[in-house]
Enzyme design. Sequence first.
Site, PDB file in Angstrom:
ATOM      1  N   HIS A   1      -8.578   1.186  -3.716  1.00 13.12           N
ATOM      2  CA  HIS A   1      -9.283   0.817  -2.429  1.00 13.12           C
ATOM      3  C   HIS A   1     -10.040   2.324  -1.720  1.00 13.12           C
ATOM      4  O   HIS A   1      -9.548   3.178  -1.162  1.00 13.12           O
ATOM      5  CB  HIS A   1      -8.480   0.071  -0.585  1.00 13.12           C
TER       6      HIS A   1
ATOM      7  N   ASP B   1      -6.040  -7.039   4.745  1.00 10.36           N
ATOM      8  CA  ASP B   1      -5.229  -5.232   4.253  1.00 10.36           C
ATOM      9  C   ASP B   1      -6.092  -4.894   6.304  1.00 10.36           C
ATOM     10  O   ASP B   1      -6.504  -4.485   6.721  1.00 10.36           O
ATOM     11  CB  ASP B   1      -6.548  -4.670   3.621  1.00 10.36           C
ATOM     12  N   GLY B   2      -4.158  -4.889   6.401  1.00  8.47           N
ATOM     13  CA  GLY B   2      -4.187  -3.772   7.946  1.00  8.47           C
ATOM     14  C   GLY B   2      -3.739  -4.546   8.707  1.00  8.47           C
ATOM     15  O   GLY B   2      -4.220  -5.629   8.657  1.00  8.47           O
ATOM     16  N   GLY B   3      -2.348  -3.824   9.615  1.00  8.11           N
ATOM     17  CA  GLY B   3      -1.810  -4.090  10.444  1.00  8.11           C
ATOM     18  C   GLY B   3      -0.827  -6.042   9.868  1.00  8.11           C
ATOM     19  O   GLY B   3      -0.741  -6.298  10.989  1.00  8.11           O
TER      20      GLY B   3
ATOM     21  N   GLY C   1      -0.206   1.836   9.882  1.00  9.44           N
ATOM     22  CA  GLY C   1       0.425   1.462  11.001  1.00  9.44           C
ATOM     23  C   GLY C   1      -0.181   0.952  12.568  1.00  9.44           C
ATOM     24  O   GLY C   1       0.379   1.759  13.975  1.00  9.44           O
TER      25      GLY C   1
ATOM     26  N   ASP D   1      -4.635   4.034  -1.518  1.00  7.71           N
ATOM     27  CA  ASP D   1      -5.831   4.188  -0.334  1.00  7.71           C
ATOM     28  C   ASP D   1      -6.462   5.410  -0.627  1.00  7.71           C
ATOM     29  O   ASP D   1      -5.702   6.619  -0.621  1.00  7.71           O
ATOM     30  CB  ASP D   1      -5.262   3.946   0.704  1.00  7.71           C
TER      31      ASP D   1
ATOM     32  N   SER E   1       0.706  -1.230   0.210  1.00  6.52           N
ATOM     33  CA  SER E   1      -0.058  -0.068  -0.565  1.00  6.52           C
ATOM     34  C   SER E   1       0.359   1.424  -0.040  1.00  6.52           C
ATOM     35  O   SER E   1       1.614   1.610   1.049  1.00  6.52           O
ATOM     36  CB  SER E   1      -0.878  -0.080   0.798  1.00  6.52           C
TER      37      SER E   1
ATOM     38  N   MET F   1     -11.151  -6.312   6.206  1.00  6.94           N
ATOM     39  CA  MET F   1     -10.429  -4.899   7.364  1.00  6.94           C
ATOM     40  C   MET F   1     -10.010  -5.740   8.140  1.00  6.94           C
ATOM     41  O   MET F   1     -10.385  -6.145   8.858  1.00  6.94           O
ATOM     42  CB  MET F   1     -11.088  -3.196   7.227  1.00  6.94           C
TER      43      MET F   1
ATOM     44  N   MET G   1     -11.965   4.379  -0.092  1.00  9.00           N
ATOM     45  CA  MET G   1     -12.781   4.170   1.177  1.00  9.00           C
ATOM     46  C   MET G   1     -13.578   5.745   1.065  1.00  9.00           C
ATOM     47  O   MET G   1     -12.792   6.923   1.185  1.00  9.00           O
ATOM     48  CB  MET G   1     -11.610   4.423   2.471  1.00  9.00           C
TER      49      MET G   1
ATOM     50  N   GLY H   1       1.304  -1.887   4.292  1.00 11.77           N
ATOM     51  CA  GLY H   1       1.661  -0.890   3.986  1.00 11.77           C
ATOM     52  C   GLY H   1       3.132  -0.823   5.039  1.00 11.77           C
ATOM     53  O   GLY H   1       4.047  -0.397   4.732  1.00 11.77           O
TER      54      GLY H   1
ATOM     55  N   MET I   1      -9.070   7.708   0.292  1.00  9.17           N
ATOM     56  CA  MET I   1      -9.888   8.101   1.953  1.00  9.17           C
ATOM     57  C   MET I   1     -10.299   9.815   1.307  1.00  9.17           C
ATOM     58  O   MET I   1      -9.672  10.687   0.697  1.00  9.17           O
ATOM     59  CB  MET I   1      -9.379   8.642   2.685  1.00  9.17           C
TER      60      MET I   1
ATOM     61  N   GLY J   1      -8.774   3.690   7.293  1.00  5.15           N
ATOM     62  CA  GLY J   1      -8.489   5.255   7.394  1.00  5.15           C
ATOM     63  C   GLY J   1      -7.018   5.770   7.813  1.00  5.15           C
ATOM     64  O   GLY J   1      -6.370   6.800   7.879  1.00  5.15           O
ATOM     65  N   PHE J   2      -6.048   4.822   8.231  1.00  4.33           N
ATOM     66  CA  PHE J   2      -5.143   5.234   9.092  1.00  4.33           C
ATOM     67  C   PHE J   2      -3.945   3.758   9.078  1.00  4.33           C
ATOM     68  O   PHE J   2      -4.522   2.639   9.150  1.00  4.33           O
ATOM     69  CB  PHE J   2      -4.696   5.445  10.224  1.00  4.33           C
TER      70      PHE J   2
ATOM     71  N   HIS K   1      -1.500  -1.437  -4.060  1.00  5.65           N
ATOM     72  CA  HIS K   1      -2.281  -1.243  -3.309  1.00  5.65           C
ATOM     73  C   HIS K   1      -2.728   0.991  -3.058  1.00  5.65           C
ATOM     74  O   HIS K   1      -2.105   0.984  -2.745  1.00  5.65           O
ATOM     75  CB  HIS K   1      -2.684  -1.896  -2.456  1.00  5.65           C
TER      76      HIS K   1
HETATM   77  C1  DX5 Z   1      -5.854   1.432   6.422  1.00  4.98           C
HETATM   78  C2  DX5 Z   1      -5.560   1.156   4.555  1.00  4.98           C
HETATM   79  C3  DX5 Z   1      -4.693   0.012   4.387  1.00  4.98           C
HETATM   80  C4  DX5 Z   1      -3.069   0.884   4.872  1.00  4.98           C
HETATM   81  C5  DX5 Z   1      -2.206  -0.160   5.702  1.00  4.98           C
HETATM   82  O1  DX5 Z   1      -7.029   2.330   6.107  1.00  4.98           O
HETATM   83  O2  DX5 Z   1      -7.035   0.099   3.965  1.00  4.98           O
HETATM   84  O3  DX5 Z   1      -4.111   0.032   3.646  1.00  4.98           O
HETATM   85  O4  DX5 Z   1      -2.333   0.834   3.819  1.00  4.98           O
HETATM   86  O5  DX5 Z   1      -1.025  -0.414   6.812  1.00  4.98           O
HETATM   87  P1  DX5 Z   1      -0.838  -0.962   7.402  1.00  4.98           P
HETATM   88  O6  DX5 Z   1       0.302  -1.790   6.551  1.00  4.98           O
HETATM   89  O7  DX5 Z   1       0.280  -0.126   8.300  1.00  4.98           O
HETATM   90  O8  DX5 Z   1      -2.230  -1.356   8.510  1.00  4.98           O
HETATM   91 ZN    ZN Z   2      -6.519  -0.264   1.964  1.00  7.26          ZN
END
Ligand code: DX5
Ligand code: ZN
Length: 217
Positions: A65, A174-176, A144, A34, A7, A136, A67, A196, A36, A141-142, A32
């Site tokens: 993606h 996706d995420g963490g 990290g 994102d 991402s 998800m 959002m 990401g 927003m 939204g963020f 990927h």
């Molecule tokens: C969050 C995004 C993710 C994000 C993942 O809203 O959809 O794609 O970039 O970031 P990490 O891998 O840092 O959780």
């Molecule tokens: Zn994403």
Amino acid sequence: MAKLAPSLLSADFSKLGKEIDILEKGGADYVHLDVMDGIYVPNITFGAPVIKKIRGTTKLPFDVHLMVDRPERFIDDFIDAGSDIITVHPDASIHLHRTLQEIRNKGAKAGVSLNPSTPLDVLEYLMDDIDLILIMSVNPGFGGQSYIPAMTEKIMKLKDMIVKSGNDIILEVDGGIKLENAREIIDAGADLIVVGSGIFATDDVESRVKKFKELIA
Ligand code: DX5
Ligand code: ZN
């Protein structure tokens, strides 16, 4: 074999073309993106014009993606920008089935993204209309944030649903996701993982991408 979609959310926005080049050298399978809007999620990133600009820098497929509130308003823009996959959130789109049909009819793959609290039931009557389902594993939204452990069971249940449907649907998570938990997520059934901060929070992004690729091989 599972695939990797880094991402750009955690990349250096002042040199996106170069960042994509490094991802490609490392062996990334997708990029990927994102998007927003500051309404559906409490953060603003970039939109179709930026994607259109970076589209020319790589042949990697663009996994977009959205959002974004009422994403149906922008499907043409993101198709025109060169998106290969467009993923929307069910609670953001008033007529989800129509939105998915529109994405497919206009030539991209149609994805649905479920927030951690969204049950799988929302997919029940859509399984023939979806090319990709994104789980998800953090709240959107963020970058990290930490992986929510309950999502592993959700991935397993969804995998079962996809197999039973007999459809060719990509299961994306996706995420963490970090080197430490990627294996667990793939073993649960993920076909495509988004990473990401787990990729960009290092000085050597190329070798980090390679490490992820080795791990998921
Ligand atoms: C969050 C995004 C993710 C994000 C993942 O809203 O959809 O794609 O970039 O970031 P990490 O891998 O840092 O959780
Ligand atoms: Zn994403």
